[in-house]
Design a protein around this motif. Structure first.
Motif, PDB file in Angstrom:
ATOM      1  N   LEU A 217       0.856  -1.194   0.000  1.00 38.76           N
ATOM      2  CA  LEU A 217       0.000   0.000   0.000  1.00 38.76           C
ATOM      3  C   LEU A 217       0.890   1.241   0.000  1.00 38.76           C
ATOM      4  CD1 LEU A 217      -2.635  -0.916   2.748  1.00 38.76           C
ATOM      5  CD2 LEU A 217      -3.090  -0.735   0.308  1.00 38.76           C
ATOM      6  N   HIS A 218       0.643   2.139  -0.948  1.00 31.50           N
ATOM      7  CA  HIS A 218       1.436   3.369  -0.955  1.00 31.50           C
ATOM      8  C   HIS A 218       0.704   4.570  -1.534  1.00 31.50           C
ATOM      9  CE1 HIS A 218       1.986   2.120  -5.142  1.00 31.50           C
ATOM     10  NE2 HIS A 218       2.295   3.381  -5.396  1.00 31.50           N
ATOM     11  N   ARG A 219      -0.440   4.358  -2.184  1.00 34.78           N
ATOM     12  CA  ARG A 219      -1.103   5.484  -2.845  1.00 34.78           C
ATOM     13  C   ARG A 219      -1.655   6.471  -1.829  1.00 34.78           C
ATOM     14  NH1 ARG A 219      -1.111   5.347  -8.069  1.00 34.78           N
ATOM     15  NH2 ARG A 219      -0.671   3.365  -9.102  1.00 34.78           N
ATOM     16  N   PRO A 220      -1.447   7.772  -2.072  1.00 36.87           N
ATOM     17  CA  PRO A 220      -1.919   8.786  -1.124  1.00 36.87           C
ATOM     18  C   PRO A 220      -3.395   8.653  -0.781  1.00 36.87           C
ATOM     19  CG  PRO A 220      -0.454   9.793  -2.733  1.00 36.87           C
ATOM     20  CD  PRO A 220      -0.666   8.374  -3.179  1.00 36.87           C
ATOM     21  N   SER A 221      -4.230   8.291  -1.751  1.00 40.24           N
ATOM     22  CA  SER A 221      -5.664   8.177  -1.481  1.00 40.24           C
ATOM     23  C   SER A 221      -5.970   7.088  -0.463  1.00 40.24           C
ATOM     24  CB  SER A 221      -6.426   7.888  -2.782  1.00 40.24           C
ATOM     25  OG  SER A 221      -5.947   6.694  -3.390  1.00 40.24           O
ATOM     26  N   ASN A 222      -5.075   6.121  -0.329  1.00 43.78           N
ATOM     27  CA  ASN A 222      -5.272   5.033   0.638  1.00 43.78           C
ATOM     28  C   ASN A 222      -4.575   5.278   1.965  1.00 43.78           C
ATOM     29  OD1 ASN A 222      -6.928   3.434  -0.918  1.00 43.78           O
ATOM     30  ND2 ASN A 222      -5.284   2.152  -1.723  1.00 43.78           N
ATOM     31  N   VAL A 223      -3.358   5.812   1.930  1.00 46.19           N
ATOM     32  CA  VAL A 223      -2.562   5.848   3.166  1.00 46.19           C
ATOM     33  C   VAL A 223      -2.426   7.230   3.797  1.00 46.19           C
ATOM     34  CG1 VAL A 223      -1.260   3.833   2.380  1.00 46.19           C
ATOM     35  CG2 VAL A 223      -0.312   6.122   2.006  1.00 46.19           C
ATOM     36  N   ASP A 224      -2.837   8.277   3.082  1.00 44.07           N
ATOM     37  CA  ASP A 224      -2.721   9.624   3.651  1.00 44.07           C
ATOM     38  C   ASP A 224      -4.013  10.101   4.299  1.00 44.07           C
ATOM     39  OD1 ASP A 224      -0.146   9.634   2.757  1.00 44.07           O
ATOM     40  OD2 ASP A 224      -0.455  11.091   1.153  1.00 44.07           O
ATOM     41  N   ASP A 225      -5.083   9.354   4.118  1.00 48.41           N
ATOM     42  CA  ASP A 225      -6.368   9.684   4.733  1.00 48.41           C
ATOM     43  C   ASP A 225      -6.610   8.712   5.883  1.00 48.41           C
ATOM     44  OD1 ASP A 225      -9.514   8.998   4.820  1.00 48.41           O
ATOM     45  OD2 ASP A 225      -9.246  11.097   4.218  1.00 48.41           O
ATOM     46  N   GLY A 226      -6.743   9.265   7.101  1.00 48.39           N
ATOM     47  CA  GLY A 226      -6.835   8.416   8.285  1.00 48.39           C
ATOM     48  C   GLY A 226      -8.011   7.472   8.281  1.00 48.39           C
ATOM     49  N   VAL A 249       6.702  -2.346   3.880  1.00 44.41           N
ATOM     50  CA  VAL A 249       6.061  -1.052   4.114  1.00 44.41           C
ATOM     51  C   VAL A 249       6.888   0.099   3.546  1.00 44.41           C
ATOM     52  CG1 VAL A 249       4.951   0.407   5.837  1.00 44.41           C
ATOM     53  CG2 VAL A 249       5.191  -2.032   6.281  1.00 44.41           C
ATOM     54  N   HIS A 250       6.265   0.861   2.684  1.00 45.57           N
ATOM     55  CA  HIS A 250       6.840   2.099   2.176  1.00 45.57           C
ATOM     56  C   HIS A 250       7.028   3.057   3.354  1.00 45.57           C
ATOM     57  CE1 HIS A 250       6.912   5.995   0.097  1.00 45.57           C
ATOM     58  NE2 HIS A 250       7.185   5.348  -1.020  1.00 45.57           N
ATOM     59  N   PRO A 251       8.132   3.833   3.367  1.00 44.81           N
ATOM     60  CA  PRO A 251       8.389   4.710   4.515  1.00 44.81           C
ATOM     61  C   PRO A 251       7.226   5.640   4.868  1.00 44.81           C
ATOM     62  CG  PRO A 251      10.330   4.583   3.129  1.00 44.81           C
ATOM     63  CD  PRO A 251       9.246   3.852   2.400  1.00 44.81           C
ATOM     64  N   ARG A 252       6.582   6.238   3.859  1.00 48.95           N
ATOM     65  CA  ARG A 252       5.460   7.123   4.154  1.00 48.95           C
ATOM     66  C   ARG A 252       4.288   6.353   4.740  1.00 48.95           C
ATOM     67  NH1 ARG A 252       3.948   8.471  -0.465  1.00 48.95           N
ATOM     68  NH2 ARG A 252       1.785   7.803  -0.527  1.00 48.95           N
ATOM     69  N   THR A 253       4.079   5.139   4.249  1.00 48.75           N
ATOM     70  CA  THR A 253       3.001   4.302   4.767  1.00 48.75           C
ATOM     71  C   THR A 253       3.260   3.945   6.225  1.00 48.75           C
ATOM     72  OG1 THR A 253       2.662   3.386   2.547  1.00 48.75           O
ATOM     73  CG2 THR A 253       1.722   2.160   4.395  1.00 48.75           C
ATOM     74  N   ARG A 254       4.501   3.594   6.544  1.00 49.67           N
ATOM     75  CA  ARG A 254       4.836   3.263   7.933  1.00 49.67           C
ATOM     76  C   ARG A 254       4.616   4.478   8.849  1.00 49.67           C
ATOM     77  NH1 ARG A 254       7.891  -0.740  10.576  1.00 49.67           N
ATOM     78  NH2 ARG A 254       8.556  -1.669   8.588  1.00 49.67           N
ATOM     79  N   SER A 255       5.010   5.633   8.369  1.00 48.91           N
ATOM     80  CA  SER A 255       4.819   6.850   9.148  1.00 48.91           C
ATOM     81  C   SER A 255       3.338   7.101   9.421  1.00 48.91           C
ATOM     82  CB  SER A 255       5.422   8.049   8.403  1.00 48.91           C
ATOM     83  OG  SER A 255       5.145   9.251   9.072  1.00 48.91           O
ATOM     84  N   ASN A 256       2.490   6.834   8.429  1.00 49.09           N
ATOM     85  CA  ASN A 256       1.056   7.062   8.606  1.00 49.09           C
ATOM     86  C   ASN A 256       0.395   6.005   9.487  1.00 49.09           C
ATOM     87  OD1 ASN A 256       1.010   9.433   7.169  1.00 49.09           O
ATOM     88  ND2 ASN A 256       0.406   8.481   5.237  1.00 49.09           N
ATOM     89  N   LEU A 257       0.930   4.799   9.480  1.00 44.46           N
ATOM     90  CA  LEU A 257       0.443   3.798  10.443  1.00 44.46           C
ATOM     91  C   LEU A 257       0.593   4.327  11.866  1.00 44.46           C
ATOM     92  CD1 LEU A 257       1.909   0.437   9.031  1.00 44.46           C
ATOM     93  CD2 LEU A 257      -0.529   0.987   9.291  1.00 44.46           C
ATOM     94  N   THR A 291      -3.084  -5.177  -2.970  1.00 47.32           N
ATOM     95  CA  THR A 291      -2.198  -4.094  -3.375  1.00 47.32           C
ATOM     96  C   THR A 291      -2.958  -2.905  -3.927  1.00 47.32           C
ATOM     97  OG1 THR A 291      -0.241  -3.610  -4.746  1.00 47.32           O
ATOM     98  CG2 THR A 291      -1.938  -5.005  -5.723  1.00 47.32           C
ATOM     99  N   ASP A 292      -2.300  -1.759  -3.962  1.00 42.56           N
ATOM    100  CA  ASP A 292      -2.805  -0.627  -4.736  1.00 42.56           C
ATOM    101  C   ASP A 292      -1.804  -0.229  -5.814  1.00 42.56           C
ATOM    102  OD1 ASP A 292      -0.825   0.687  -3.282  1.00 42.56           O
ATOM    103  OD2 ASP A 292      -2.212   1.943  -2.143  1.00 42.56           O
ATOM    104  N   SER A 293      -0.848  -1.100  -6.096  1.00 47.90           N
ATOM    105  CA  SER A 293       0.181  -0.867  -7.100  1.00 47.90           C
ATOM    106  C   SER A 293      -0.341  -1.158  -8.497  1.00 47.90           C
ATOM    107  CB  SER A 293       1.392  -1.756  -6.814  1.00 47.90           C
ATOM    108  OG  SER A 293       2.218  -1.881  -7.950  1.00 47.90           O
TER     109      SER A 293
END
Length: 375
Positions: A217-226, A249-257, A291-293
């Motif tokens: 998972l890495h797309r902003p629409s999935n991982v940047d919205d809580g 885990v992509h670094p941004r995804t881990r940060s958002n977790l 996935t969202d890839s």
């Protein structure tokens, strides 16, 4: 043919998805021998996990030019690539610029080449999701609007380009270099040594082939919205009670977790970004991939692995029509329903699409030779 008659192509790569598409083209150009070429790495992805390891594992030679244009916003990154690439084109004067995929480097280098009246060839042309909130969709639309040669992976790409006014004579349905690469690398994996991180090797040994699932998972629409990420995470956590899951885990995804306080539970193993061969050997033996890839939708279809795409749309409809991919969106109930169907043996059976036969790069090189007037 004298050396002065040799036509020279710039092969542009900038980000991780590009590298897998460049590797078969390098092999095909070397085997054919009628075109000169230079590999230009814009540096859009510049850390070792996104760069050096992929080049080593895919057998891509050291770039002729490394531009070092990583970092910054979309606009900053695109601007840096354009400035650097313009200077390079003016200095080396290529006869054609070949761009792949839909990253910022693809867009930037296509614009520069076109303004310098250098022919542009786009590999993986014509794909459309219809979702202009995706940066990749904008990159695809703009690149195709100005390209001269279009190398298409599936029939929908031909249809989109013709509808957008492109001449059929410039559109070439050649198959998919991504399929070339997966088939080539999968054939190598039993006999080559690859360095899988210890935790990944232990996970595979613990559960065995087909008895685990893989998440990306890495797309902003999935991982940047809580709320969206929490809903997806809840579905994955529930499904993991029935099938253990591993999540590079992509670094941004881990940060958002951490930011959203999402607990995926003990049955989902979190690991860092994987080298190419390690990840291939992980997902190709999975019972299901969630996935969202975009690329992984295609790769799983090539090797016949069930894939559930956690998006509301896809620019790769052939993976739905013919392949192993199912578009499930982000609704937790739909995710669980389709995941459980795969687990129960009721998942979709697909086939490898026409021309996804490992020879797309050969067809591209033959077309370039003809179109550039090489005898």
């Amino acid at each position: 043919m004298s050396l002065n008659d040799v036509k020279s192509i710039f092969l542009v790569a900038g980000a991780r998805p590009n590298f897998m598409k460049i590797a078969p083209l390098v092999r095909a150009l070397r085997a054919d021998g009628r075109l000169g070429w230079q590999l230009i790495h814009t540096g859009q992805h510049y850390d070792r996990d996104m760069n050096d390891v992929f080049f080593e594992e895919l057998g891509i030679p050291k770039p002729d030019v490394f531009m070092g244009c990583g970092g910054g916003s979309h606009a900053e990154q695109t601007a840096k690539v354009m400035v650097g690439f313009e200077a390079l084109c003016l200095e080396r004067k290529p006869d054609c610029v070949l761009v792949v995929g839909d990253v910022n480097s693809t867009l930037a280098c296509a614009i520069v080449a076109k303004k310098l009246q250098i022919p542009v060839a786009h590999v993986e042309a014509g794909l459309r999701s219809g979702d202009r909130s995706m940066p990749e969709e904008i990159n695809r639309l703009v690149t195709d609007a100005i390209s001269d040669l279009f190398f298409v992976t599936e029939p929908s790409g031909v249809e989109h380009l013709v509808r957008e006014g492109k001449s059929l004579s410039a559109v070439h349905h050649v198959g998919h270099v991504m399929a070339d690469n997966v088939l080539y690398q999968a054939a190598q994996s039993p006999v080559v040594s690859y360095s899988a991180p210890c935790e990944v090797a232990e996970f595979k040994e613990l559960y065995g082939r087909g008895r685990y699932g893989v998440i990306t998972l890495h797309r902003p629409s999935n991982v940047d919205d809580g709320s969206t990420f929490s809903a997806i995470g809840g579905a994955l956590r529930e499904f993991s009670r029935e099938l253990p899951l591993i999540f590079p885990v992509h670094p941004r995804t881990r940060s958002n977790l951490e930011r959203f306080g999402i607990d995926l539970g003990a049955r989902i193993t979190l690991v860092g970004p994987q080298p190419y061969m390690s990840f291939l050997n992980l997902w190709k033996d999975a019972g299901v991939v969630l996935t969202d890839s975009g690329g992984l939708q295609e790769e799983t279809t090539v090797l016949g692995v069930p894939c559930l795409t956690l998006r509301e749309n896809t620019e790769r409809p052939i993976t739905l029509d013919e392949g192993t991919n199912v578009l499930v969106g982000t609704n937790p109930h739909a995710i669980l329903r389709e995941a459980r169907a795969v687990l129960a043996g009721r998942g979709k059976c697909g086939r490898r699409p026409k021309l996804w036969d490992g020879r797309a790069a050969e067809r591209i090189v033959s077309t370039l030779v003809r179109e550039l007037g090489v005898i």
